[in-house]
Design a protein around this motif. Structure first.
Motif, PDB file in Angstrom:
ATOM      1  N   UNK A 180       0.689  -1.060  -0.092  1.00  0.00           N
ATOM      2  CA  UNK A 180      -0.053   0.056   0.081  1.00  0.00           C
ATOM      3  C   UNK A 180       0.863   1.376   0.051  1.00  0.00           C
ATOM      4  N   UNK A 181       1.963   1.145   0.626  1.00  0.00           N
ATOM      5  CA  UNK A 181       2.908   2.408   0.427  1.00  0.00           C
ATOM      6  C   UNK A 181       3.450   2.597  -0.809  1.00  0.00           C
ATOM      7  N   UNK A 182       3.806   1.563  -1.522  1.00  0.00           N
ATOM      8  CA  UNK A 182       3.987   1.737  -3.108  1.00  0.00           C
ATOM      9  C   UNK A 182       2.988   2.119  -3.774  1.00  0.00           C
ATOM     10  N   UNK A 183       1.769   1.543  -3.603  1.00  0.00           N
ATOM     11  CA  UNK A 183       0.772   1.653  -4.378  1.00  0.00           C
ATOM     12  C   UNK A 183       0.300   3.253  -4.351  1.00  0.00           C
ATOM     13  N   UNK A 184       0.831   4.070  -3.255  1.00  0.00           N
ATOM     14  CA  UNK A 184       0.346   5.434  -3.115  1.00  0.00           C
ATOM     15  C   UNK A 184       1.492   6.219  -3.794  1.00  0.00           C
ATOM     16  N   UNK A 219       4.024   5.653 -13.782  1.00  0.00           N
ATOM     17  CA  UNK A 219       3.206   5.738 -14.681  1.00  0.00           C
ATOM     18  C   UNK A 219       2.726   4.231 -15.105  1.00  0.00           C
ATOM     19  N   UNK A 220       2.117   3.982 -16.264  1.00  0.00           N
ATOM     20  CA  UNK A 220       1.129   2.872 -16.657  1.00  0.00           C
ATOM     21  C   UNK A 220       2.422   1.736 -16.961  1.00  0.00           C
ATOM     22  N   UNK A 221       3.761   1.962 -17.141  1.00  0.00           N
ATOM     23  CA  UNK A 221       4.783   1.032 -17.647  1.00  0.00           C
ATOM     24  C   UNK A 221       5.243   0.397 -15.899  1.00  0.00           C
ATOM     25  N   UNK A 222       4.649   0.777 -15.035  1.00  0.00           N
ATOM     26  CA  UNK A 222       5.147   0.238 -13.726  1.00  0.00           C
ATOM     27  C   UNK A 222       4.127  -0.640 -13.229  1.00  0.00           C
ATOM     28  N   UNK A 223       4.369  -1.963 -12.637  1.00  0.00           N
ATOM     29  CA  UNK A 223       3.578  -2.852 -12.174  1.00  0.00           C
ATOM     30  C   UNK A 223       3.893  -3.055 -10.574  1.00  0.00           C
ATOM     31  N   UNK A 224       3.128  -3.095  -9.780  1.00  0.00           N
ATOM     32  CA  UNK A 224       3.287  -3.581  -8.314  1.00  0.00           C
ATOM     33  C   UNK A 224       2.909  -5.030  -8.219  1.00  0.00           C
ATOM     34  N   UNK A 225       3.699  -5.672  -7.831  1.00  0.00           N
ATOM     35  CA  UNK A 225       3.504  -7.259  -7.805  1.00  0.00           C
ATOM     36  C   UNK A 225       3.725  -7.691  -6.642  1.00  0.00           C
ATOM     37  N   UNK A 226       2.950  -8.328  -5.899  1.00  0.00           N
ATOM     38  CA  UNK A 226       3.042  -9.291  -4.658  1.00  0.00           C
ATOM     39  C   UNK A 226       3.034 -10.544  -4.998  1.00  0.00           C
ATOM     40  N   UNK A 279      -0.058   0.904 -12.411  1.00  0.00           N
ATOM     41  CA  UNK A 279      -0.105   2.246 -12.035  1.00  0.00           C
ATOM     42  C   UNK A 279      -1.006   2.731 -13.112  1.00  0.00           C
ATOM     43  N   UNK A 280      -1.897   3.718 -13.024  1.00  0.00           N
ATOM     44  CA  UNK A 280      -2.976   4.467 -13.624  1.00  0.00           C
ATOM     45  C   UNK A 280      -3.874   3.550 -14.355  1.00  0.00           C
ATOM     46  N   UNK A 281      -4.078   2.279 -13.778  1.00  0.00           N
ATOM     47  CA  UNK A 281      -5.149   1.468 -14.432  1.00  0.00           C
ATOM     48  C   UNK A 281      -6.554   1.847 -13.799  1.00  0.00           C
ATOM     49  N   UNK A 282      -7.584   1.542 -14.476  1.00  0.00           N
ATOM     50  CA  UNK A 282      -8.938   1.835 -14.252  1.00  0.00           C
ATOM     51  C   UNK A 282      -9.891   0.899 -13.756  1.00  0.00           C
ATOM     52  N   UNK A 283     -11.008   0.891 -13.287  1.00  0.00           N
ATOM     53  CA  UNK A 283     -11.780  -0.347 -12.639  1.00  0.00           C
ATOM     54  C   UNK A 283     -12.272  -1.033 -14.075  1.00  0.00           C
ATOM     55  N   UNK A 284     -12.311  -2.322 -13.909  1.00  0.00           N
ATOM     56  CA  UNK A 284     -12.350  -3.143 -15.039  1.00  0.00           C
ATOM     57  C   UNK A 284     -11.041  -3.593 -15.600  1.00  0.00           C
ATOM     58  N   UNK A 285     -10.064  -2.940 -15.557  1.00  0.00           N
ATOM     59  CA  UNK A 285      -8.738  -3.237 -16.371  1.00  0.00           C
ATOM     60  C   UNK A 285      -8.058  -4.729 -15.583  1.00  0.00           C
ATOM     61  N   UNK A 286      -7.514  -5.460 -15.982  1.00  0.00           N
ATOM     62  CA  UNK A 286      -6.794  -6.726 -15.668  1.00  0.00           C
ATOM     63  C   UNK A 286      -6.187  -6.459 -14.494  1.00  0.00           C
ATOM     64  N   UNK A 287      -5.240  -5.658 -14.353  1.00  0.00           N
ATOM     65  CA  UNK A 287      -4.361  -5.363 -13.275  1.00  0.00           C
ATOM     66  C   UNK A 287      -4.879  -4.024 -12.359  1.00  0.00           C
ATOM     67  N   UNK A 288      -5.855  -3.923 -12.230  1.00  0.00           N
ATOM     68  CA  UNK A 288      -6.437  -2.896 -11.226  1.00  0.00           C
ATOM     69  C   UNK A 288      -6.872  -3.442  -9.754  1.00  0.00           C
ATOM     70  N   UNK A 289      -6.288  -2.703  -8.835  1.00  0.00           N
ATOM     71  CA  UNK A 289      -6.802  -3.029  -7.641  1.00  0.00           C
ATOM     72  C   UNK A 289      -7.302  -1.515  -6.940  1.00  0.00           C
ATOM     73  N   UNK A 290      -8.462  -1.699  -6.486  1.00  0.00           N
ATOM     74  CA  UNK A 290      -8.760  -0.543  -5.746  1.00  0.00           C
ATOM     75  C   UNK A 290      -8.029  -0.326  -4.295  1.00  0.00           C
TER      76      UNK A 290
END
Length: 76
Positions: free
Chosen positions: A30-34, A38-45, A57-68
């Motif tokens: 969550x710290x990195x999430x905030x 840009x959208x070339x970056x993936x936060x991966x656990x 990053x910069x994804x929207x609701x409904x996108x495959x790699x979106x987490x609210x």
């Protein structure tokens, strides 16, 4: 954190954590999430080399790699 680029992804070592404690891993996620990437970056656990949470990053609701920001993260 991964930065996707032509020819493969780059692991951003200064954003990498390694812990067996899920609560600590969530705090780091969550710290990195905030952060502002840009959208070339993936936060991966991962857990045991298996992807369990992925946020682009910069994804929207409904996108495959979106987490609210209010989502519960997967444990396994």
């Amino acid at each position: 954190m991964l930065k996707q680029r032509r020819g493969g992804s780059e692991v951003l070592l200064d954003t990498r954590t390694n812990t067996t404690n899920f609560e600590i891993a969530k705090i780091a996620f969550w710290q990195l999430y905030n952060e502002n990437f840009d959208n070339k970056h993936l936060l991966l656990m991962t857990c045991n080399s298996k992807k369990i949470n992925v946020y682009r990053f910069q994804s929207k609701v409904g996108d495959d790699c979106y987490i609210d920001k209010d989502s519960e993260l997967n444990y396994e």
